[in-house]
Design a protein around this motif. Sequence first.
Motif, short mmCIF file in Angstrom:
data_model
loop_
_atom_site.label_atom_id
_atom_site.label_comp_id
_atom_site.label_asym_id
_atom_site.label_seq_id
_atom_site.Cartn_x
_atom_site.Cartn_y
_atom_site.Cartn_z
N GLY A 55 -53.47 17.93 -22.45
CA GLY A 55 -53.99 18.34 -22.92
C GLY A 55 -53.41 19.19 -24.07
O GLY A 55 -53.84 20.52 -25.02
N LEU A 56 -52.02 18.83 -24.20
CA LEU A 56 -50.88 19.59 -24.56
C LEU A 56 -50.49 18.81 -26.25
O LEU A 56 -49.37 19.03 -26.55
CB LEU A 56 -49.28 19.74 -23.60
N GLY A 57 -51.01 17.33 -26.76
CA GLY A 57 -51.15 17.29 -28.02
C GLY A 57 -49.86 16.29 -27.72
O GLY A 57 -49.87 14.92 -26.69
N LYS A 58 -49.79 15.86 -28.80
CA LYS A 58 -48.19 13.84 -28.67
C LYS A 58 -46.84 14.54 -28.92
O LYS A 58 -46.69 15.92 -30.07
CB LYS A 58 -48.82 13.15 -29.15
N ALA A 59 -45.81 13.70 -28.83
CA ALA A 59 -44.47 13.79 -28.69
C ALA A 59 -43.79 12.22 -28.66
O ALA A 59 -44.52 10.95 -28.14
CB ALA A 59 -43.35 14.28 -27.70
N ALA A 60 -42.73 12.16 -29.47
CA ALA A 60 -41.84 11.33 -29.85
C ALA A 60 -40.74 11.17 -28.86
O ALA A 60 -40.30 12.10 -28.69
CB ALA A 60 -42.30 10.66 -30.77
N PHE A 61 -40.48 10.43 -27.52
CA PHE A 61 -39.43 10.00 -26.82
C PHE A 61 -38.56 9.45 -27.36
O PHE A 61 -39.11 8.05 -27.39
CB PHE A 61 -39.81 10.22 -25.64
N MET A 62 -37.27 9.35 -26.94
CA MET A 62 -36.03 8.45 -27.20
C MET A 62 -35.79 8.22 -25.50
O MET A 62 -34.91 8.90 -25.48
CB MET A 62 -35.47 8.58 -28.51
N ALA A 63 -35.36 6.69 -25.41
CA ALA A 63 -35.11 7.37 -24.47
C ALA A 63 -33.15 6.21 -24.75
O ALA A 63 -33.41 5.41 -25.43
CB ALA A 63 -35.41 5.61 -23.19
N THR A 64 -32.48 7.21 -23.98
CA THR A 64 -31.04 6.58 -24.44
C THR A 64 -30.48 5.43 -23.80
O THR A 64 -30.11 4.36 -24.29
CB THR A 64 -29.75 7.47 -23.97
#
Length: 265
Positions: A55-64
């Motif tokens: 339950g730590l919220g959202k984040a956007a991830f980018m894979a190299t």
Amino acid sequence: GAALTGIHGMVADLVKVEIRDEDVIETALGDNVQNIVVDTTADALAAVAYLRGRGLGKAAFMATAACREGTDIPAALLARPGIEGPAAGLVRHLPEHAGIIQHLLGATVVAADTASVLALPPEELAQVTVVTRDGCVFTRGGMVSGGSTAKMGGIISRKNEIEKLREESAAATVRLEALRTARAAVEADQAAVDREITGTESEVETLNSALGEFRKDLLKDERDLIHKNELMNTMLGSIVQTGVRMVEIEELLVAEEGKYNWFGR
């Protein structure tokens, strides 16, 4: 659960930008500045599951591994008046993050102002995203965004400010240590001077004591000399009196001899 792997950090943590370029790069990156860079899509999905499960919220991830480099910028466009150059050229980063930077900024150029962008041929403008120094963004899709040109104070600028404060703190710490060293040297010199003063005071005290004794001896010698002079004067007086008495005796003797000589004739 298993520890997360393949995480490089937030985009803002992976780049370094000169202070004068903070706003234009943050404008070019937009929300991507907060994206978290990971090695693979699997690493990104594992991180998403981690956030969801706690339950730590959202984040956007980018894979190299999934990033594609930006479109090449036309050389003719880079030669246009007011076009400063590729936005990626204003960013410093580690070699392993070059793909991410090219993916985010490879097709973005920096222009001095909006007028310089409006003067570009439409076919060239359609190939790139242009960010201006006065705060506007012209995307390849034809969208224009912008607003206040006041200092935005975004993540990159705050990181630069923190880095600047760290450098100033480190410099101040060095100066503080130098001052402490100088103070210690001064205190050591002062201690040496104090010891020398104490030794000199002790020496002066000893000399003054010796001088006092010498004065006492001198006064005693002067008194003895006066006494001797008095004795000598007394003796001289006695000698004189004795001489006078002897003269009187001799005169008596001469007178007595004269008497005897007269009776003998």
